[in-house]
Enzyme design. Sequence first.
Site, PDB file in Angstrom:
ATOM      1  N   ASP A  30      64.784  19.486  13.400  1.00  0.00           N
ATOM      2  CA  ASP A  30      64.696  20.685  12.570  1.00  0.00           C
ATOM      3  C   ASP A  30      65.053  20.309  11.134  1.00  0.00           C
ATOM      4  O   ASP A  30      66.089  20.701  10.612  1.00  0.00           O
ATOM      5  CB  ASP A  30      65.624  21.771  13.118  1.00  0.00           C
ATOM      6  CG  ASP A  30      65.454  23.088  12.365  1.00  0.00           C
ATOM      7  OD1 ASP A  30      64.452  23.230  11.631  1.00  0.00           O
ATOM      8  OD2 ASP A  30      66.335  23.961  12.508  1.00  0.00           O
TER       9      ASP A  30
ATOM     10  N   ASP B 243      51.521  23.293   3.909  1.00  0.00           N
ATOM     11  CA  ASP B 243      50.894  23.005   2.609  1.00  0.00           C
ATOM     12  C   ASP B 243      49.986  24.175   2.228  1.00  0.00           C
ATOM     13  O   ASP B 243      49.748  25.075   3.024  1.00  0.00           O
ATOM     14  CB  ASP B 243      50.109  21.685   2.655  1.00  0.00           C
ATOM     15  CG  ASP B 243      48.873  21.782   3.545  1.00  0.00           C
ATOM     16  OD1 ASP B 243      49.020  22.182   4.704  1.00  0.00           O
ATOM     17  OD2 ASP B 243      47.754  21.468   3.085  1.00  0.00           O
TER      18      ASP B 243
ATOM     19  N   GLU C 215      56.428  21.078  11.204  1.00  0.00           N
ATOM     20  CA  GLU C 215      55.553  21.864  10.324  1.00  0.00           C
ATOM     21  C   GLU C 215      55.050  23.098  11.075  1.00  0.00           C
ATOM     22  O   GLU C 215      55.192  23.212  12.300  1.00  0.00           O
ATOM     23  CB  GLU C 215      54.361  21.023   9.822  1.00  0.00           C
ATOM     24  CG  GLU C 215      53.551  21.755   8.751  1.00  0.00           C
ATOM     25  CD  GLU C 215      52.645  20.857   7.897  1.00  0.00           C
ATOM     26  OE1 GLU C 215      52.598  19.641   8.123  1.00  0.00           O
ATOM     27  OE2 GLU C 215      51.991  21.413   6.989  1.00  0.00           O
TER      28      GLU C 215
ATOM     29  N   HIS D 251      58.874  22.506   7.943  1.00  0.00           N
ATOM     30  CA  HIS D 251      58.132  21.917   6.833  1.00  0.00           C
ATOM     31  C   HIS D 251      57.172  22.987   6.333  1.00  0.00           C
ATOM     32  O   HIS D 251      56.045  23.108   6.811  1.00  0.00           O
ATOM     33  CB  HIS D 251      57.374  20.671   7.309  1.00  0.00           C
ATOM     34  CG  HIS D 251      56.693  19.938   6.195  1.00  0.00           C
ATOM     35  ND1 HIS D 251      57.343  19.016   5.394  1.00  0.00           N
ATOM     36  CD2 HIS D 251      55.427  19.988   5.749  1.00  0.00           C
ATOM     37  CE1 HIS D 251      56.488  18.530   4.515  1.00  0.00           C
ATOM     38  NE2 HIS D 251      55.316  19.100   4.697  1.00  0.00           N
TER      39      HIS D 251
HETATM   40  O1  9MR Z   1      47.213  19.224  13.116  1.00  0.00           O
HETATM   41  C1  9MR Z   1      46.830  18.000  12.535  1.00  0.00           C
HETATM   42  C2  9MR Z   1      47.131  16.887  13.505  1.00  0.00           C
HETATM   43  O2  9MR Z   1      46.363  17.034  14.671  1.00  0.00           O
HETATM   44  C3  9MR Z   1      46.872  15.549  12.843  1.00  0.00           C
HETATM   45  O3  9MR Z   1      47.278  14.523  13.722  1.00  0.00           O
HETATM   46  C4  9MR Z   1      47.642  15.469  11.531  1.00  0.00           C
HETATM   47  C5  9MR Z   1      47.419  14.158  10.788  1.00  0.00           C
HETATM   48  O4  9MR Z   1      46.124  14.048  10.352  1.00  0.00           O
HETATM   49  O5  9MR Z   1      47.265  16.537  10.679  1.00  0.00           O
HETATM   50  C6  9MR Z   1      47.555  17.792  11.219  1.00  0.00           C
HETATM   51  O6  9MR Z   1      47.101  18.771  10.349  1.00  0.00           O
HETATM   52  C7  9MR Z   1      47.762  18.917   9.117  1.00  0.00           C
HETATM   53  C8  9MR Z   1      46.684  18.913   8.047  1.00  0.00           C
HETATM   54  O7  9MR Z   1      46.095  17.646   7.982  1.00  0.00           O
HETATM   55  C9  9MR Z   1      47.187  19.357   6.685  1.00  0.00           C
HETATM   56  N1  9MR Z   1      47.903  20.603   6.751  1.00  0.00           N
HETATM   57  C10 9MR Z   1      49.000  20.558   7.704  1.00  0.00           C
HETATM   58  C11 9MR Z   1      48.491  20.267   9.096  1.00  0.00           C
HETATM   59  C12 9MR Z   1      49.587  20.374  10.146  1.00  0.00           C
HETATM   60  O8  9MR Z   1      50.467  19.309  10.124  1.00  0.00           O
END
Ligand code: 9MR
Length: 553
Positions: free
Chosen positions: A522, A179, A531, A493
């Site tokens: 994938d 994102d 992601e 992602h």
């Molecule tokens: O890395 C984060 C993970 O530890 C959490 O469980 C998850 C859900 O809250 O979010 C991950 O971080 C994401 C972030 O909130 C938004 N940008 C993408 C991140 C990677 O997935």
Amino acid sequence: MLQGKRWSMILVLLCGVVTVAGASDDSTAIRLNSLGFLPDMPKKATLTTQGSDFSVRRVTDDAVVYSGKLTGPHQQQDVGQEVWFADFSEVNTSGRYVLDVPGVGRSIEFPVGGDVYDFAFSAAMRGFYLWRCGTAVEGVHNGNRYAHAACHLDDAWQDYIGFPNAKRDGTQGWHDAGDYGKYTVCAGVTVGTLFMAWDHFHEQLKGRSLELPDTAPGWPDFLKELKWEIDWLLKMQYPDGSGKVSHKLTRLDFSGFIMPEDDKEKRYFTDWGSAATADFTAMTAMAARHFKPYDPNYAEKCLAAAKTSYAFLQANPADKRPDLTGFSTGGYGTSDPDDRLWAAAEMWETTGDAPALADFETRAKALRRLIEADWDWGNVSNLGVLTYLFSQRPGRDPELVERIRTALKETADQIVEQAGRDVYARPLGGRYYWGCNGDVARQAVILQAAHKLSPRPEYLHTILDAVGHLFGRNYYGRSFVTGLGHRPPMYPHDRRSGADGVEAPWPGYVIGGGHRATDWKDEQDDYRTNEIAINWQAALVYALAGFVQPEAN
Ligand code: 9MR
Ligand code: ZN
């Protein structure tokens, strides 16, 4: 094109061979580090099909350079497999090889050489450049051009911090992940890990060109890239001089799969949080120290910002969570004691101030574990503890130092043991969760630190196990890093990758990984396992940085 021809040529050479050789089905039963191996280090493969003998053949003439016997079977529940090992550590002459296992087949081709991780390191670090926000970026990888126009130039609105309809400069920095948000807490562990890589390996890193645009003339490329993030971070401090730091800068919700320059929704500075403020303090204090030789004025600006936020934290000891009502973008919610501990350590290391030392030591003595085996954005105490441990400053509590040394060694030894037990030499053992590939790489920090303290070859071997796991010695027999190694992820992602019309995704990025050993998909929609993110990427950069060769410019 901005990134010179040299870059793409190296790529075609390096990636081309690996991909072509990986085509046969036979090769998938033999899982190994598709980047290859360093001459004097262990070399192992895991086979999912039974065999008895194996040989290593030189690609140029098919000559057998080594023969051995497979060992096994070994069982492991989380992958539900029975496997065999081939150990060909004795092959230590540089060249290209293939493993030949009668009845099983041939592996992909792999190199042995002193430089086998150099290109991956550069590609991984260039991933940060390609994540830059507030500017156009472009690069060539494997013959593909990746580019976007300047994005998010309207960053950002201050409605949520008390100034409705008022904009203030919040440009630059890196997009967080797949994102386009920018999050202070995730920046914390990322920047902390990258500065630590610089601290530990600057002799190897300082001469390496990353072919970046010259956004900080005269600086080593590695630090130049970090400056882009610090430039943004400095803008996350409240404009009122209080020292509070916004928890994040994002839209209210996630965008669709569009290019960043097409993401025109309003983005906002959010409410402050004490964890973000502490991480900001630590990062800017580190920046002051590491940037000083290259730009003393900028370093001074970083230090002043750090001091303001540190003073605010001291005057406001409560764990203050940001109010993020109305935002459905990433949360990064976390308690602040570990962040405050890290801030104290970096303030002390940069300034030598006694109160910061006392602050750190009080907090360290209250820790449940002085060294954490498993850590990421939610717990950054290791960053502070290691800064303290390796500090050259006088005044530390010798008893605390000793306890940290013991904890570090014990934890590193445990990590070695875990990798030794796993059939794919995964140093996190059986722990699988969101982003665990990042933590597989992050084990390198503890292992390198322990190695500095009391060298043990197994510490380095286990880091190479982590690297090997990420680049193909795993349940899938695939690389987990886009554009590198054997059958890398094709559909991460990542909004740029999904929107730019280029078939192969943006290169150099490690994907988060399965939450069970076997559930990585994938697929672009699978943000849970597929992601990419700056915090995991920084760990990959750290892991590889320990093994790159110095390069004269
Ligand atoms: O890395 C984060 C993970 O530890 C959490 O469980 C998850 C859900 O809250 O979010 C991950 O971080 C994401 C972030 O909130 C938004 N940008 C993408 C991140 C990677 O997935
Ligand atoms: Zn942007």
